[in-house]
Design a protein around this motif. Structure first.
Motif, PDB file in Angstrom:
ATOM      1  N   TYR A  27       7.091 -50.004  25.626  1.00  0.00           N
ATOM      2  CA  TYR A  27       5.828 -49.545  25.059  1.00  0.00           C
ATOM      3  C   TYR A  27       5.954 -49.377  23.552  1.00  0.00           C
ATOM      4  O   TYR A  27       7.017 -49.031  23.035  1.00  0.00           O
ATOM      5  N   LEU A  79       2.166 -39.960  27.741  1.00  0.00           N
ATOM      6  CA  LEU A  79       1.605 -41.227  28.214  1.00  0.00           C
ATOM      7  C   LEU A  79       1.595 -41.352  29.734  1.00  0.00           C
ATOM      8  O   LEU A  79       0.711 -41.982  30.311  1.00  0.00           O
ATOM      9  N   VAL A  88      -1.641 -50.898  27.988  1.00  0.00           N
ATOM     10  CA  VAL A  88      -1.823 -49.792  27.039  1.00  0.00           C
ATOM     11  C   VAL A  88      -1.980 -50.286  25.603  1.00  0.00           C
ATOM     12  O   VAL A  88      -2.787 -49.770  24.848  1.00  0.00           O
ATOM     13  N   THR A  91       0.178 -47.527  20.989  1.00  0.00           N
ATOM     14  CA  THR A  91      -0.363 -46.184  21.202  1.00  0.00           C
ATOM     15  C   THR A  91      -0.635 -45.442  19.899  1.00  0.00           C
ATOM     16  O   THR A  91      -1.492 -44.576  19.865  1.00  0.00           O
TER      17      THR A  91
END
Length: 106
Positions: A27, A79, A88, A91
């Motif tokens: 991520y 998260l 996603v 972020t």
């Protein structure tokens, strides 16, 4: 155990590891990348493609970067487990440890 991303990634975020990850568990935060500990299948595909050598198997993390084990886990406190990084996107959020890290001039 899982893989973690450490200091060399802060303010670099090359993303080669994202392209190599077969399970989409890396991520993108605001300043670095994070590997989801529950989604990672420990395949190790990300480690050799990292150009700054920031990825380590948790037990093999150098002592000076052990705080990044907690930082990787802390990122997912907010998260959760969305089931894939591509769902996603970036972020813009970082774990508190990384957010407090001095801005790099790399």
């Amino acid at each position: 155990m899982t893989y973690i991303i450490a200091e060399p990634c802060v303010d670099v975020m090359d993303r080669a590891c994202i392209e190599e990850c077969p399970v989409d568990c890396i991520y993108e935060g605001g300043r670095m990348l994070y590997i989801h500990p529950d989604e990672c299948v420990d395949c190790g595909a990300c480690e050799p493609v990292c150009p700054v050598e920031a990825i380590f198997y948790e037990d093999d993390t150098p002592d000076e970067w052990c705080d990044y084990i907690g930082a990787n886990a802390d990122f997912f406190d907010k998260l959760g487990s969305p089931g894939g990084a591509s769902k996603v996107g970036k972020t813009g959020y970082d774990s508190p440890f990384i957010a407090a890290f001095p801005v790099s001039t790399k």
